[in-house]
Design an enzyme around this catalytic site. Structure first.
Site, PDB file in Angstrom:
ATOM      1  N   GLY A 137       0.841  -1.184   0.000  1.00 38.43           N
ATOM      2  CA  GLY A 137       0.000   0.000   0.000  1.00 38.43           C
ATOM      3  C   GLY A 137       0.878   1.236   0.000  1.00 38.43           C
ATOM      4  CB  SER A 138       2.319   3.287   2.716  1.00 34.12           C
ATOM      5  OG  SER A 138       1.086   3.740   3.226  1.00 34.12           O
ATOM      6  CB  ILE A 163      -9.085  -0.962  -8.001  1.00 33.93           C
ATOM      7  CG1 ILE A 163      -7.765  -1.724  -7.817  1.00 33.93           C
ATOM      8  CG2 ILE A 163      -9.074  -0.115  -9.259  1.00 33.93           C
ATOM      9  CD1 ILE A 163      -6.551  -0.858  -7.516  1.00 33.93           C
ATOM     10  CG  ASP A 247       3.902  14.823  -6.640  1.00 38.67           C
ATOM     11  OD1 ASP A 247       3.780  14.395  -5.477  1.00 38.67           O
ATOM     12  OD2 ASP A 247       5.003  14.869  -7.238  1.00 38.67           O
ATOM     13  NE  ARG A 275     -33.095  20.393  19.383  1.00 41.93           N
ATOM     14  CZ  ARG A 275     -33.974  19.573  19.930  1.00 41.93           C
ATOM     15  NH1 ARG A 275     -35.185  19.450  19.418  1.00 41.93           N
ATOM     16  NH2 ARG A 275     -33.631  18.845  20.979  1.00 41.93           N
ATOM     17  N   GLY A 347     -26.923  16.744  17.590  1.00 41.44           N
ATOM     18  CA  GLY A 347     -27.289  15.964  18.767  1.00 41.44           C
ATOM     19  C   GLY A 347     -27.731  14.562  18.392  1.00 41.44           C
ATOM     20  CD  GLU A 371      -5.590  10.097  -5.185  1.00 43.66           C
ATOM     21  OE1 GLU A 371      -4.629  10.870  -5.387  1.00 43.66           O
ATOM     22  OE2 GLU A 371      -6.631  10.097  -5.863  1.00 43.66           O
TER      23      GLU A 371
END
Length: 388
Positions: A137-138, A163, A247, A275, A347, A371
Site C-alpha cells: 500500500g504505502s 481499486i 502529486d 432547533r 445531537g 492516495e
C-alpha cells in the site's frame, strides 16, 4: 521549497470558475443529492449522478480539448469535485478517479496512446488506477504484480487491491514489475488494461464504512496479454510516473474533502438555526457560535490551501509535491473534524440516518487514507523540507 510569488499570485478564481461552480451546484441539487442517501443505503453505484455528469461533461473535465474534452484547468476540476462531494462523496469519485486513472497517460503516454483513450474517456468511458496491493500500500515498491515481455506483447499477472470504481470503468492504469532484477522500485512499468481484456477480472466488492456508492474491488490478472503499444512511457518508468501522478491528484482529494466538509457545515447551520432549546435558537448560544466559527475558519483555510495546490498543479511547479500533500492532508483532517462536529451539533438527530451528517462523517474518513495516508503525506512534506 516554495515559489517566490506571494500567495495572492498563486490562484484567483475567475468569473468562468464561479459560473462553473453555480452550474455544478445546480446539477448536484437536481441529480445527485436526491439520490445520495439511497446510494449509500443500498451500496449501489450512483448511476443517476454518473449519467448527469457525463451529459454535462463534468465526469472528466480535465481532458484537454485536443482530445475532445472540455479542457478544464486543475482549479476548475477541483471545483467540480468539491461541488459534487458537497452533495454525495461517492459521486465525486467519478471525476476524481477519472483524473487519477488517466493522469499517467496524460503525463507519460505518447500521442497515439492519448488519442486512443482520452477521447473515449471524454465520451463517458471511465478510467481507474491500479497501484496498491494488499501487501504493498504505502510501500508501493514492494508490489508483486508482474509484467513479462512476450514478443511485442506484455503478459500481466497478479492482483491490485482497493481499486476505486473497479468494474464500472472501462480502462485501468496498472503498475507492475517488468524487470525484477532492476532494483527496488526501478523495474516497475505502467500499462493500460481494458475491461474486456481476456484474463482480466474483478474481486468481490469491499464492504466499507463510507463512500458505499463507489465500488472498491480487486483487479485480477491471469495471463492478461496486451499489445506492446499499451505501455505508458518507457519500461521501468512506472513508479516515478505513479508518484508524479499522485502529486497532481492528491489535490483532488483535498477538493473532495472540502466539499464533504462544506456539505456538513451547511447541514449543521440549517439545523442550529431552526432547533429551539430554552426558548431560543441553539444558534444563539455562544458555545454553538464558537463551534461554527472554528468549523468555517478551518474549512476556508483548507479550501484556500487546495486552490493554491491546484494552481501549482496546473503549472506543474517544482514544489507541487509539498503543496499537494499539504492540501490533501490538511483538508482531509479538517473534513473529519467538521463532520464529527456536525454530528455533535445535530445531537441525537445527527446520529440517525434521517440526516446526512452521519453519512458525511463516514465518507470523510477515507480522505485521510486513500492516495496515501496522512502519515505518508507528512513524510512527503518533511522530505521536501529537508531536501530529500
Amino acid at each position: 521549497m516554495t515559489g517566490s510569488g506571494s500567495t495572492f499570485d498563486l490562484f484567483r478564481t475567475t468569473d468562468d470558475h464561479e459560473e462553473l461552480r453555480a452550474a455544478v451546484r445546480d446539477l448536484v441539487a437536481d441529480k445527485v443529492t436526491p439520490y445520495a442517501a439511497e446510494v449509500d443505503e443500498q451500496a449501489r453505484y450512483p448511476r443517476e449522478a454518473h449519467d448527469a455528469l457525463v451529459a454535462s461533461d463534468f465526469h472528466a473535465p480535465h481532458v484537454p480539448e485536443e482530445y475532445d474534452g472540455v479542457g478544464a484547468d486543475a482549479l476548475a476540476t477541483c471545483i467540480v469535485i468539491e461541488e459534487v462531494a458537497r452533495g454525495c462523496a461517492s459521486s465525486s469519485l467519478i471525476p476524481a478517479v477519472n483524473k487519477l486513472g488517466s493522469m499517467p497517460v496524460m503525463l507519460g503516454g505518447d500521442d497515439d496512446l492519448k488519442r486512443r483513450y482520452l477521447p473515449r474517456l471524454a465520451a463517458g468511458e471511465g478510467f481507474s488506477y491500479g497501484l496498491s496491493e494488499r501487501e504493498a500500500g504505502s510501500d508501493t515498491a514492494s508490489m508483486r504484480a508482474r509484467a513479462t515481455r512476450d514478443g511485442d506483447d506484455w503478459v500481466l499477472n497478479g492482483t491490485k487491491a482497493w481499486i476505486t470504481n473497479a468494474g464500472e470503468s472501462e480502462f485501468y492504469t496498472v503498475l507492475a514489475v517488468s524487470d525484477p532484477d532492476a532494483g527496488r522500485g526501478k523495474g516497475v512499468s505502467a500499462f493500460v488494461v481494458e475491461k474486456s481484456d481476456e484474463g482480466f477480472g474483478f474481486g468481490t466488492k469491499e464492504r466499507k464504512l463510507g463512500i458505499k456508492g463507489s465500488p472498491t474491488r480487486e483487479l485480477l490478472m491471469d495471463n492478461v496479454r496486451i499489445p506492446g503499444d499499451r505501455i505508458i512511457g518507457e519500461p521501468g518508468s512506472g513508479l516515478k510516473l505513479a508518484l508524479r501522478t499522485l502529486d497532481h491528484t492528491r489535490v483532488t482529494i483535498g477538493a473532495q474533502a472540502v466539499g464533504i466538509a462544506q456539505g456538513a457545515l451547511d447541514l449543521a447551520l440549517d439545523y442550529v438555526k431552526e432547533r429551539q432549546q430554552f426558548g431560543k435558537r441553539i444558534a444563539d448560544f455562544q458555545g454553538i457560535q464558537f463551534m461554527l466559527a472554528d468549523m468555517a475558519m478551518k474549512l476556508e483555510t483548507a479550501r484556500q490551501m487546495t486552490y493554491v495546490a491546484a494552481a501549482k498543479s496546473e503549472r506543474d511547479d517544482a514544489d507541487l509535491s509539498f503543496f499537494g500533500a499539504a492540501a490533501k492532508c490538511y483538508a482531509s483532517d479538517v473534513a473529519m473534524e467538521i463532520t464529527v462536529d456536525a454530528v455533535q451539533l445535530l445531537g441525537g438527530a445527527g446520529y440517525t440516518q434521517d440526516f446526512a451528517a452521519e453519512r458525511m462523517m463516514r465518507d470523510a474518513k477515507i480522505t485521510q487514507i486513500y492516495e496515501g495516508t496522512n502519515q505518508v503525506q507528512r513524510l512527503v512534506m518533511a522530505r521536501q523540507l529537508i531536501g530529500r
